[in-house]
Design an enzyme around this catalytic site. Sequence first.
Site, PDB file in Angstrom:
ATOM      1  N   SER A 705       0.799  -1.227   0.000  1.00  0.00           N
ATOM      2  CA  SER A 705       0.000   0.000   0.000  1.00  0.00           C
ATOM      3  C   SER A 705       0.832   1.276   0.000  1.00  0.00           C
ATOM      4  O   SER A 705       0.357   2.326  -0.409  1.00  0.00           O
ATOM      5  CB  SER A 705      -0.942   0.009   1.210  1.00  0.00           C
ATOM      6  OG  SER A 705      -1.808  -1.096   1.167  1.00  0.00           O
ATOM      7  N   LYS A 748      -9.103   2.538   4.920  1.00  0.00           N
ATOM      8  CA  LYS A 748      -8.107   3.587   4.683  1.00  0.00           C
ATOM      9  C   LYS A 748      -8.774   4.947   4.460  1.00  0.00           C
ATOM     10  O   LYS A 748      -8.299   5.981   4.930  1.00  0.00           O
ATOM     11  CB  LYS A 748      -7.241   3.214   3.486  1.00  0.00           C
ATOM     12  CG  LYS A 748      -6.400   1.953   3.703  1.00  0.00           C
ATOM     13  CD  LYS A 748      -5.686   1.551   2.434  1.00  0.00           C
ATOM     14  CE  LYS A 748      -4.860   0.274   2.647  1.00  0.00           C
ATOM     15  NZ  LYS A 748      -4.199  -0.172   1.403  1.00  0.00           N
TER      16      LYS A 748
END
Length: 838
Positions: A705, A748
Amino acid sequence: MKMNIRLSEDPFFDTEFPILSDQEEKAMYDEKLPEELGILPLKNTVLYPGVVIPITVGRDKSIALVRDAYDNLGKTIGVVAQRSLHIEDPAYKDLYRYGTMAQILKLIRMPDGSITIVIQGRSRFEVREWLDDEPYFKATVTKLDEKLPDGREADALMQTLKRQAGEIVELSPNIPTEAQVVLNNIKSVSFLIYFIASNLNLEVKDKQVILEMNDLLEKGRAVLEQMSRELAILELSEEIHSKVRTDLDKQQREYFLRQQIKTIQDELGEDGPGNEIEELRKKASEKKWPEAVQEVFNKELTKLSRLSPNMPDYAVVINYLDWLVELPWQNYVDDDFEFKATKKILDDDHYGLEEVKDRILEYLAVLKLKSDKKAPILCFHGPPGVGKTSLGRSIARALGREFVRISLGGVRDEAEIRGHRRTYIGAMPGRIIQGLKKAKSGNPVFMLDEIDKVGNDFRGDPSAALLEVLDPEQNDTFQDHFLEVEYDLSSVMFIATANTLSTLHPALRDRMEIIDITGYSLEEKTEIAKRHLVPRLRKEHGLKSVQMRISDAALRSVIEGHTRESGVRKLAQKLSRLCRITAKRVVVDEEEAVSVKQSNLEDFLGVPPFENELYQKLDVPGVSIGLAWTPVGGDILFVETSLSRGNGKLTLTGQLGDVMKESAALAYQYIKANAAKFSLNHEVFNHWNIHVHFPAGAIPKDGPSAGIAILSALASLFTQRLITPRLAMTGEITLRGKVLPVGGIKEKFLAARRAGIKTVIFCKDNKKDVLEIKEDYRQGMNIVFVERMEEVVEHALQPRRIKGGLDLLEPVREAALEKKLRRGKSDYGTEGGAMIKH
């Protein structure tokens, strides 16, 4: 410590047997050995450190050694075993090289000229060199040290040795019961090993092998192995002895006592064994179960009627039949098909979670059309505190079914799922069958909590046992090891919960329908607190609504300043503390009503441990913000970079995994390969070292990520342009310059929103995941979708270089000037200290 123990009828052995304390044992092992020892050969035994044994000495050499040692050598001798029992006059080659230094405790001269001594082993040694064999054996020796186990291993070894030795003492007719007292008083694991090994019925060569081992744990295992063999022989001997006994008198006595019991029960009107059988038969006649189960029941009931109540098998069979008649075979509860009422119950119990509610209504609709539809296997996946377990209770209440919950966290035994075989003592069905008996219904809502925390070890793999339970295609014929008949689980609605799917068995995950329950937004948490948490906690603390009021602004301050989570568990704890403080004020300070507002919240909870926004202004180049997924929800992640003079070395810190290290290497290589796009001189990379750091170095970090966040930080560092304020990003990068999608988008995104981020960058392929987030959460957020890495840099970096930024070309120019000077020196000479060009 010393104990008076008689080890034989011979009065000589009525002596004080020393049990070494820890200090005495340490002193014994720490004492120094003389470099030269007189050696006493033993025919049929091996002496161990700390152990006391009597020896009769008859050889001339041995008598000479014992007298000399007792009178002149401090009563110290070396004891070594012979390799063969049949050699009367051994040579060097007939003796082992490993032995034990011994202390002579007692000496008795016999009428026949021989000498009997009592010796105690002290320290082990190895013979370096034989010196002489007249008037007795002499040798130079080296002391041997032992490798001791750690505390837990020593305690476990000592308990196992004592338990098994106690069983041998109990079974062996030749060992006095006083030996058990000795065992119980031994506190040292090394002395316990030597004491047991000395008393085992082993050949000399086997005892010598144990003496020569340097690892005490290895010695203990070797002694345990020998004890297991001796115990097996004793048990077999006892079994054979029991079988050949005459049991006629015992049978007659039991028959007489049974007749008395029967007469007493008849007088008192109590139920006997016959009544138990009739009661089971009556219950079975009322059951609706498959024919195969009926056949097994009849067979076992016939067997029970032929058994005596005093026989061990009687209790086993009657326990089995009790389980058969108590289980809810084909006893199904009718589902409530009132869709409006079902939806209202789900809405009242849980705010949001629309996907889960829709899934339950879909299932009800199918059940109404087809009543024999198999129940779905659902798995609620999400961080702690989001309401996965409580949602299962609400579903059961909405359907009108019974609710059963079992926790699978830490379960490592396959028998916990499939049950034990009936041949084992204390056998029981698995937890699935136990739960159904508790529910008294064949179609309950069955919650399998913490399914991601199931372990496995030598007792089996519970995850593999769950495969049949959670497979809609085969759980209609589930077989429990205890029942040994098929049980239909297809009508049971199984709901599993998991915090993470990474530890879940892949085949098990394939059999379940995964429903993601992600974190809540600030608005959702506020509504959950108002509708559910505050009323429930007020009731639990004995408070009335008029006695405690909490404003919406105060709730938002508690959520933002005192908690940092995806769920509402910590929020409930903080609100519970507010209730306790309020209760104290009502009782102690006699306040009629307490109002919690944003202005006085610090009086209750103190200074907020978290700031309203986690975002920090990035005022230096080379720092970016990434987005990360964690088991408790999303979080923001800072990426820090710096330059120092060097030769282009890349350093990574922050306890990174292999994937993040590769992402950093890819980002650095991309910038080097595309230096022209960033208006960079290629020579720059040869004169600066790069350091990439992820703060919170004690926390392990890994995953793809952070790829574009590392890229943006390095691009900002080399171009000396700041990152756009309030910007965060997530995505994987490739060497070709593409941006790839990642998971955990909702977690997120919510983390970015909580941290005060205004702009987020995602891969274009993650657009479908972003659209699944409620529109209310997306309002006020600028979402940028990219496909290539140059787009990331374009959106992430501010257009202008900062004032007073680092001059990356300075070492390049210095290197060029130095090179020019070195090249020009060949054209110059020196005269009188001045450089003159020729």
